[in-house]
Scaffold this motif. Structure first.
Motif, PDB file in Angstrom:
ATOM      1  N   MET A  64       0.831  -1.211   0.000  1.00  0.00           N
ATOM      2  CA  MET A  64       0.000   0.000   0.000  1.00  0.00           C
ATOM      3  C   MET A  64       0.862   1.256   0.000  1.00  0.00           C
ATOM      4  O   MET A  64       0.524   2.249  -0.654  1.00  0.00           O
ATOM      5  N   ASP A  65       1.991   1.214   0.711  1.00  0.00           N
ATOM      6  CA  ASP A  65       2.913   2.357   0.687  1.00  0.00           C
ATOM      7  C   ASP A  65       3.422   2.602  -0.729  1.00  0.00           C
ATOM      8  O   ASP A  65       3.590   3.754  -1.151  1.00  0.00           O
ATOM      9  N   LEU A  66       3.697   1.507  -1.447  1.00  0.00           N
ATOM     10  CA  LEU A  66       4.138   1.629  -2.837  1.00  0.00           C
ATOM     11  C   LEU A  66       3.085   2.317  -3.685  1.00  0.00           C
ATOM     12  O   LEU A  66       3.385   3.266  -4.429  1.00  0.00           O
ATOM     13  N   ILE A  67       1.831   1.877  -3.574  1.00  0.00           N
ATOM     14  CA  ILE A  67       0.755   2.450  -4.383  1.00  0.00           C
ATOM     15  C   ILE A  67       0.509   3.912  -4.005  1.00  0.00           C
ATOM     16  O   ILE A  67       0.311   4.776  -4.873  1.00  0.00           O
ATOM     17  N   LEU A  68       0.548   4.189  -2.699  1.00  0.00           N
ATOM     18  CA  LEU A  68       0.300   5.551  -2.236  1.00  0.00           C
ATOM     19  C   LEU A  68       1.415   6.517  -2.637  1.00  0.00           C
ATOM     20  O   LEU A  68       1.199   7.726  -2.699  1.00  0.00           O
ATOM     21  N   SER A  69       2.600   5.981  -2.911  1.00  0.00           N
ATOM     22  CA  SER A  69       3.710   6.860  -3.284  1.00  0.00           C
ATOM     23  C   SER A  69       3.436   7.596  -4.597  1.00  0.00           C
ATOM     24  O   SER A  69       3.991   8.677  -4.825  1.00  0.00           O
ATOM     25  N   ILE A  70       2.577   7.031  -5.450  1.00  0.00           N
ATOM     26  CA  ILE A  70       2.270   7.683  -6.734  1.00  0.00           C
ATOM     27  C   ILE A  70       1.532   9.004  -6.512  1.00  0.00           C
ATOM     28  O   ILE A  70       2.037  10.071  -6.893  1.00  0.00           O
ATOM     29  N   PRO A  71       0.330   8.982  -5.878  1.00  0.00           N
ATOM     30  CA  PRO A  71      -0.342  10.277  -5.659  1.00  0.00           C
ATOM     31  C   PRO A  71       0.429  11.193  -4.717  1.00  0.00           C
ATOM     32  O   PRO A  71       0.442  12.415  -4.901  1.00  0.00           O
ATOM     33  N   ARG A  72       1.101  10.638  -3.723  1.00  0.00           N
ATOM     34  CA  ARG A  72       1.844  11.482  -2.785  1.00  0.00           C
ATOM     35  C   ARG A  72       3.016  12.168  -3.472  1.00  0.00           C
ATOM     36  O   ARG A  72       3.343  13.322  -3.164  1.00  0.00           O
ATOM     37  N   GLY A  73       3.667  11.466  -4.390  1.00  0.00           N
ATOM     38  CA  GLY A  73       4.762  12.073  -5.122  1.00  0.00           C
ATOM     39  C   GLY A  73       4.294  13.220  -5.992  1.00  0.00           C
ATOM     40  O   GLY A  73       4.940  14.273  -6.067  1.00  0.00           O
ATOM     41  N   ILE A  74       3.140  13.034  -6.653  1.00  0.00           N
ATOM     42  CA  ILE A  74       2.589  14.082  -7.509  1.00  0.00           C
ATOM     43  C   ILE A  74       2.149  15.282  -6.668  1.00  0.00           C
ATOM     44  O   ILE A  74       2.434  16.441  -7.006  1.00  0.00           O
TER      45      ILE A  74
END
Length: 444
Positions: free
Chosen positions: A59-69
Motif C-alpha cells: 500500500m505504501d508503494l501504491i500511495l507513493s504515486i499520488p503522494r509524489g505528484i
C-alpha cells in the motif's frame, strides 16, 4: 525504437524497483544539522549509522504515486500554466509573425540572421527552458533557413539546439536550475554571475561552430513566401507583453522573494490577456489553454513520479545508505574529478529519465548530501546536473521534442546522432572545464 519503453513506463518500473530495494538495501541514516547562517540542513561527515525500521508495504508503494505528484504540486502547476500560456500565444500567430518579420528585415544578411536567431532561441532556453515550443515553429524555420541558403542540420542547430544550450547553461531556467536549487536548499537564482560567464563562453563557441558548419554546407536559396510578412498591431502588443512578463518575473524573483506560485500566476494572466487581444475569444482562449495543458501534462506527471521514487527511498530509510555507498569510491577522488563524474552520470541517467525536471527531483536528494561529504559545493552539484542532464537532450532518443523535430525535418535519428555528437561533446568539454574552475574558486 518503437519498442523502447516510454518515460512513464520507465519511471513506474523505477518506482517498483525502488520499493524492492527497500527490502534489499540495509537501512541507515546520517546525522544532520541546521546551518543557521544559510538556513539549510547539512549532513555531518562520518555520521552514517545503520538503523532498523519497518519495511514499506504494498500500500505504501501504491500511495507513493499520488503522494509524489502532490508533493510537487507547485512545480507541476508552473509547468502547466507556462505551457498553456505559450500554447495560447502560438495560437494567436504572434510568434510566427515575429519570425517572418525578422526574415524580411535580415534579407541578404545571412550570417547576421543566423547569429540573431541562434541568440533568440538560446534566450528562450535560458528564460523558460524552451524546447517543445520549437516543434510548432519548425515549418516556418525550415523556410527561413532555406531562404538564406542553410541546410536542415544548420536550421536544427540554430533553433532546437540553441534552446538546449540555453536551457543547460541558464541561470534561471525554471524547469532546470530553479527546481534543482530548490531541492538543494539554495536561494533561487543564486550563483547567477558564474553561470552567465560560462553561458557567454559557450554561446560564442556555439555560434562559431554553427557559422562554420552552415557556411561550409550551403544550399541553393529558396524564396520566402510573402504572406504575413508584416506583423499586426495585436501581435506586437502580445510580444511586448511577453517581454514585460519575463522582466517582471525576473524582478520578482530577485527582489520580491517570489516563488513558483507567483511565476505561475504571472504567466496565467499573460495567456488570458494574449488570447483576448489575439481575438481567440473567451472560449477560444480557454480551449487553447486546455490544449496547452494536454501538451504539458505528460512532463508534469513525470515530475511527480520522479518525486515518488525519492519518497520511497527516504521513507524506506535507504536513501542515506545509497549516498554512503556512492561516497565510498568518490572519497578517493579529488573534488574536481567527482564533479565531472557527476555530470557524466547525469548524462547517462537522462536516457531512461528524459524529463530533466524529474531528474532533478530524483537525483538532488542523493547528490546534495553526497556533495556535502566530498567537498563539492551545492552550487557545483547543481551545475553538474544542469550540464549533464539538460545537454543530453541534444541526443537522447527518449526526448519527445527532439524526435518530433527530427520527424518534421525528415531526418533519421541515426543520422542526427552521428552529426550532433561532435558539437555536443565540444560543449560538454567546456562544461567539464567550468566544473573544474567552480571547484577551484569555491563557487557557492
Amino acid at each position: 525504437m518503437k519498442k523502447f519503453p516510454n518515460a512513464f513506463v520507465i519511471l513506474i518500473a523505477v518506482i517498483i524497483f525502488a520499493w524492492i530495494l527497500t527490502y534489499i538495501v540495509p537501512q541507515g541514516s546520517y546525522q544532520r544539522i541546521l546551518d543557521e547562517a544559510t538556513g539549510t540542513t547539512k549532513v555531518l561527515n562520518d555520521s552514517y549509522q545503520t538503523v532498523t525500521s519497518e519495511h514499506l508495504s504494498l500500500m505504501d508503494l501504491i500511495l507513493s504515486i499520488p503522494r509524489g505528484i502532490i508533493g510537487r504540486a507547485d512545480a507541476i502547476v508552473l509547468i502547466l500554466l507556462i505551457g498553456g500560456c505559450f500554447y495560447v500565444i502560438e495560437k494567436t500567430g504572434a510568434l510566427n509573425q515575429g519570425l517572418v518579420k525578422l526574415v524580411k528585415i535580415l534579407e541578404g544578411k545571412e550570417t547576421l540572421a543566423l547569429i540573431l536567431v541562434t541568440a533568440l532561441f538560446t534566450a528562450g532556453g535560458v528564460t523558460i527552458g524552451m524546447q517543445e515550443e520549437v516543434i510548432a515553429m519548425i515549418p516556418i524555420l525550415l523556410l527561413f533557413g532555406k531562404s538564406l541558403g542553410y541546410n536542415t542540420f544548420s536550421i536544427i542547430l540554430m533553433s532546437y539546439g540553441s534552446t538546449v544550450i540555453g536551457s543547460s547553461f541558464s541561470p534561471s531556467n525554471p524547469f532546470g536550475v530553479m527546481i534543482a536549487q530548490k531541492e538543494a536548499g539554495l536561494p533561487l537564482l543564486s550563483g547567477s554571475q558564474f553561470r552567465l560567464v560560462v553561458l557567454a563562453v559557450v554561446l560564442v563557441v556555439w555560434i562559431a561552430f554553427i557559422i562554420r558548419y552552415a557556411n561550409k554546407n550551403r544550399i541553393d536559396k529558396i524564396k520566402m513566401p510573402s504572406a504575413h510578412e508584416s506583423m499586426t498591431t495585436r501581435s506586437k502588443i502580445i510580444l511586448s507583453l511577453l517581454a514585460l512578463t519575463f522582466c517582471g518575473v525576473i524582478y520578482g524573483l530577485l527582489f520580491l522573494n517570489w516563488d513558483f506560485n507567483e511565476m505561475s500566476a504571472s504567466f496565467f494572466a499573460l495567456g488570458i490577456v494574449a488570447g483576448l487581444i489575439g481575438q481567440l475569444g473567451v472560449n477560444g482562449t480557454g480551449e487553447s489553454y486546455i490544449d496547452g495543458f494536454k501538451e504539458m501534462m505528460f512532463a508534469a506527471i513525470l515530475l511527480g513520479l520522479a518525486n515518488s521514487i525519492s519518497l520511497l527511498l527516504k521513507e524506506g530509510m535507504i536513501m542515506d545508505t545509497i549516498v554512503y555507498a556512492l561516497f565510498g569510491p568518490l572519497k578517493y577522488l579529488s573534488p574536481s574529478v567527482s564533479a565531472v563524474s557527476m555530470m557524466i552520470a547525469h548524462s547517462f541517467l537522462h536516457f531512461p529519465v528524459p524529463s530533466y525536471s524529474g531528474q532533478a527531483v530524483l537525483t538532488m536528494p542523493i547528490l546534495v548530501p553526497l556533495s556535502d561529504l566530498i567537498g563539492v559545493s551545492r552550487q557545483t552539484c547543481v551545475l553538474a546536473y544542469q550540464y549533464g542532464a539538460v545537454m543530453a537532450d541534444m541526443i537522447v532518443p527518449t526526448n519527445g521534442a527532439l524526435m518530433a523535430v527530427l520527424a518534421l525535418c525528415n531526418i533519421p535519428y541515426n543520422k542526427w546522432l552521428k552529426f550532433a555528437l561532435r558539437p555536443t561533446l565540444l560543449i560538454v568539454l567546456i562544461a567539464a572545464i567550468a566544473l573544474v574552475v567552480s571547484v577551484a574558486i569555491g563557487y557557492q
